[in-house]
Scaffold this motif. Structure first.
Motif, PDB file in Angstrom:
ATOM      1  N   GLU A 225       0.925  -0.983   0.119  1.00 36.91           N
ATOM      2  CA  GLU A 225       0.081   0.059  -0.005  1.00 36.91           C
ATOM      3  C   GLU A 225       0.928   1.367  -0.002  1.00 36.91           C
ATOM      4  N   ALA A 226       0.458   2.110  -0.651  1.00 36.09           N
ATOM      5  CA  ALA A 226       1.079   3.656  -0.563  1.00 36.09           C
ATOM      6  C   ALA A 226       0.034   4.475  -1.124  1.00 36.09           C
ATOM      7  N   GLY A 227      -0.069   5.766  -0.695  1.00 37.79           N
ATOM      8  CA  GLY A 227      -0.899   6.709  -1.260  1.00 37.79           C
ATOM      9  C   GLY A 227      -1.006   7.876  -0.198  1.00 37.79           C
ATOM     10  N   CYS A 228      -1.940   8.984  -0.916  1.00 38.06           N
ATOM     11  CA  CYS A 228      -2.057  10.101  -0.116  1.00 38.06           C
ATOM     12  C   CYS A 228      -3.516  10.554  -0.518  1.00 38.06           C
ATOM     13  N   PRO A 229      -3.998  11.124   0.504  1.00 37.32           N
ATOM     14  CA  PRO A 229      -5.261  11.771   0.072  1.00 37.32           C
ATOM     15  C   PRO A 229      -5.117  13.337  -0.687  1.00 37.32           C
ATOM     16  N   SER A 230      -6.190  13.463  -1.481  1.00 37.70           N
ATOM     17  CA  SER A 230      -5.932  14.890  -1.996  1.00 37.70           C
ATOM     18  C   SER A 230      -6.654  16.092  -1.411  1.00 37.70           C
ATOM     19  N   ARG A 231      -5.764  16.187  -0.373  1.00 38.79           N
ATOM     20  CA  ARG A 231      -6.309  17.089   0.738  1.00 38.79           C
ATOM     21  C   ARG A 231      -5.272  18.077   1.476  1.00 38.79           C
ATOM     22  N   GLU A 232      -5.284  19.220   1.647  1.00 42.72           N
ATOM     23  CA  GLU A 232      -4.419  20.043   2.261  1.00 42.72           C
ATOM     24  C   GLU A 232      -3.869  19.437   3.548  1.00 42.72           C
ATOM     25  N   GLY A 233      -2.876  19.398   3.601  1.00 45.14           N
ATOM     26  CA  GLY A 233      -2.097  18.601   4.735  1.00 45.14           C
ATOM     27  C   GLY A 233      -1.772  17.396   4.615  1.00 45.14           C
ATOM     28  N   SER A 234      -2.596  16.432   3.906  1.00 40.84           N
ATOM     29  CA  SER A 234      -2.267  15.260   3.943  1.00 40.84           C
ATOM     30  C   SER A 234      -1.158  14.607   3.384  1.00 40.84           C
ATOM     31  N   GLN A 235      -0.340  15.596   2.651  1.00 40.32           N
ATOM     32  CA  GLN A 235       1.081  15.075   2.421  1.00 40.32           C
ATOM     33  C   GLN A 235       2.054  15.045   3.883  1.00 40.32           C
ATOM     34  N   HIS A 236       1.544  15.394   4.769  1.00 35.85           N
ATOM     35  CA  HIS A 236       2.386  15.545   5.859  1.00 35.85           C
ATOM     36  C   HIS A 236       1.990  14.494   6.838  1.00 35.85           C
ATOM     37  N   LEU A 243      -8.344  13.305   8.215  1.00 35.43           N
ATOM     38  CA  LEU A 243      -7.559  14.790   8.430  1.00 35.43           C
ATOM     39  C   LEU A 243      -8.401  15.813   7.897  1.00 35.43           C
ATOM     40  N   VAL A 244      -8.565  17.079   8.570  1.00 36.21           N
ATOM     41  CA  VAL A 244      -9.586  18.203   8.121  1.00 36.21           C
ATOM     42  C   VAL A 244      -8.558  18.853   7.325  1.00 36.21           C
ATOM     43  N   GLY A 245      -9.080  19.146   6.023  1.00 35.94           N
ATOM     44  CA  GLY A 245      -8.371  20.055   5.100  1.00 35.94           C
ATOM     45  C   GLY A 245      -8.994  20.260   3.966  1.00 35.94           C
ATOM     46  N   GLU A 246      -8.907  21.272   3.052  1.00 37.18           N
ATOM     47  CA  GLU A 246      -9.852  21.409   1.912  1.00 37.18           C
ATOM     48  C   GLU A 246      -9.053  20.539   0.720  1.00 37.18           C
ATOM     49  N   PRO A 247      -9.904  20.063  -0.241  1.00 39.41           N
ATOM     50  CA  PRO A 247      -9.516  19.337  -1.273  1.00 39.41           C
ATOM     51  C   PRO A 247      -8.285  19.883  -1.788  1.00 39.41           C
ATOM     52  N   SER A 248      -7.253  19.094  -2.229  1.00 37.22           N
ATOM     53  CA  SER A 248      -6.122  19.725  -2.923  1.00 37.22           C
ATOM     54  C   SER A 248      -5.430  18.505  -3.755  1.00 37.22           C
ATOM     55  N   GLY A 249      -5.588  18.607  -5.033  1.00 37.39           N
ATOM     56  CA  GLY A 249      -4.796  17.653  -5.938  1.00 37.39           C
ATOM     57  C   GLY A 249      -3.264  18.085  -6.019  1.00 37.39           C
ATOM     58  N   ALA A 250      -2.835  19.357  -5.651  1.00 37.01           N
ATOM     59  CA  ALA A 250      -1.611  19.638  -5.424  1.00 37.01           C
ATOM     60  C   ALA A 250      -0.745  18.990  -4.608  1.00 37.01           C
ATOM     61  N   ALA A 251      -1.443  18.865  -3.427  1.00 39.51           N
ATOM     62  CA  ALA A 251      -0.989  18.355  -2.064  1.00 39.51           C
ATOM     63  C   ALA A 251      -0.707  16.982  -2.449  1.00 39.51           C
ATOM     64  N   GLN A 252      -1.640  16.275  -2.695  1.00 41.58           N
ATOM     65  CA  GLN A 252      -1.418  14.635  -3.227  1.00 41.58           C
ATOM     66  C   GLN A 252      -0.370  14.472  -4.233  1.00 41.58           C
ATOM     67  N   ALA A 253      -0.233  15.265  -5.279  1.00 40.81           N
ATOM     68  CA  ALA A 253       0.646  15.240  -6.294  1.00 40.81           C
ATOM     69  C   ALA A 253       2.194  15.587  -5.876  1.00 40.81           C
ATOM     70  N   GLN A 254       2.189  16.401  -4.676  1.00 46.63           N
ATOM     71  CA  GLN A 254       3.540  16.732  -3.989  1.00 46.63           C
ATOM     72  C   GLN A 254       4.064  15.629  -3.278  1.00 46.63           C
ATOM     73  N   TRP A 255       3.133  14.981  -2.689  1.00 44.39           N
ATOM     74  CA  TRP A 255       3.515  13.647  -1.874  1.00 44.39           C
ATOM     75  C   TRP A 255       3.919  12.520  -2.776  1.00 44.39           C
ATOM     76  N   ASP A 291     -11.703  14.615  -1.923  1.00 45.77           N
ATOM     77  CA  ASP A 291     -10.595  14.737  -1.201  1.00 45.77           C
ATOM     78  C   ASP A 291     -10.076  13.181  -0.684  1.00 45.77           C
ATOM     79  N   ASP A 292     -10.314  12.195  -1.408  1.00 43.64           N
ATOM     80  CA  ASP A 292      -9.852  10.916  -0.932  1.00 43.64           C
ATOM     81  C   ASP A 292      -8.580  10.660  -1.755  1.00 43.64           C
ATOM     82  N   TYR A 293      -8.318   9.174  -1.389  1.00 40.34           N
ATOM     83  CA  TYR A 293      -6.991   8.588  -1.922  1.00 40.34           C
ATOM     84  C   TYR A 293      -7.093   8.559  -3.636  1.00 40.34           C
ATOM     85  N   CYS A 294      -8.296   8.171  -4.088  1.00 37.21           N
ATOM     86  CA  CYS A 294      -8.302   7.653  -5.415  1.00 37.21           C
ATOM     87  C   CYS A 294      -7.689   8.784  -6.386  1.00 37.21           C
TER      88      CYS A 294
END
Length: 313
Positions: A225-236, A243-255, A291-294
């Protein structure tokens, strides 16, 4: 043993009965293969026990997918040219994470025991190992993130022995993040795998630690398994799906950029079975607010496709 590169994605979680057949499920798996350029998929589903100290796993009951649904999903994956890892998982009905399934180390009269639980678990896992053998599945995962069970080495060895009586393919165990060096029975499986939910900026440190295990055991390794939600702060904190955060494709891509860059320096990392791709996809117009993992229709989808194109064999 050489393990060809696994450019994979987990499909179908959590395996709710009635959702794995029909046009929506077929369309989902087809899009996963076409858009991500995967060569493997982990067909993954859950059976339930009532509490963390219950000793019966209700794998024949709802909401778990039926055997026919599992066979249908495997057949479709094979028709798409994908290798399959069948991954049955135990969940707890009251919402407790499976890592907390636990019993006394020494049996106490009138209390549930490890022996009772492992008897039920063995029946559960062997049932699906037989399906894996019948369907020519390339890999079988005997457990996922069962942290408190990991110390029961002899009983896990017995489980693996029982599986090998009915299944002839590769066997792996998906340990939890940070647990790779705590499992003492890696010699009993064919492939070491773990959940790679490591925070942005920490991958090199964790890979150093995991590399010691891989070299000591002399076994192939990949991230089951490996992945990250598309949500602000999820890369951390990529393992926190609440985790509470706004949807963010950029945060997911950064991870993903960080994880892939770190793993590219470690040739012993033989791939990923990313988390996850559901049997029923959201509408493409909803991708920006999902804002999920998909990865479907999100920036990280292109990141994964490009990475897999460069690595798959």
């Amino acid at each position: 043993m050489h393990l060809p590169y696994i450019a994979g994605m987990t499909w179908g979680w959590t395996g709710v009965r009635g959702t794995w057949t029909g046009d929506a499920a077929k369309h989902s798996m087809t899009l996963m293969a076409q858009r991500l350029h995967v060569n493997w998929t982990a067909i993954t589903f859950a059976a339930h026990q009532d509490t963390a100290w219950s000793t019966t796993i209700h794998y024949e009951d709802e909401p778990t997918v039926t055997d026919d649904e599992i066979r249908t999903a495997i057949s479709q994956a094979h028709n798409l040219g994908l290798q399959v890892c069948l991954k049955p998982v135990v969940n707890v009905s009251d919402g407790t994470w499976r890592a907390h399934i636990n019993f006394f180390d020494h049996d106490v009269p009138c209390e549930p025991t490890w022996g009772q639980w492992f008897d039920s678990y063995t029946r559960f896992i062997v049932h699906y190992a037989r399906i894996a053998e019948d369907m020519n599945v390339a890999m079988f995962c005997i457990g996922c993130e069962m942290v408190n069970t990991d110390r029961r080495a002899n009983q896990w060895r017995d489980v693996i022995h029982a599986v090998r009586q009915v299944y002839s393919g590769l066997i792996t165990y998906n340990c939890d993040k940070y647990q790779e060096d705590n499992v003492t029975w890696w010699d009993a499986v064919d492939v070491i795998s773990s959940s790679g939910y490591y925070p942005h900026g920490t991958w090199d440190t964790e890979l150093d630690r995991i590399e010691n295990v891989v070299r000591r055991e002399n076994k192939p390794f990949f991230f089951m398994e490996a992945g990250c939600p598309s949500r602000e702060g999820s890369q951390h904190l990529p393992n926190d799906w609440n985790l509470v955060g706004e949807p963010s494709g950029a945060a997911q891509a950064q991870w993903y950029d960080d994880a892939f860059h770190a793993c590219d320096t470690r040739p012993w990392v033989r791939g990923f079975m990313l988390w996850d791709w559901p049997a029923h996809l959201y509408h493409p117009d909803e991708a920006a607010t999902n804002d999920d993992y998909c990865l479907y229709e999100k920036p990280a989808e292109r990141t994964v496709r490009k990475y897999y194109d460069a690595h798959r064999q």
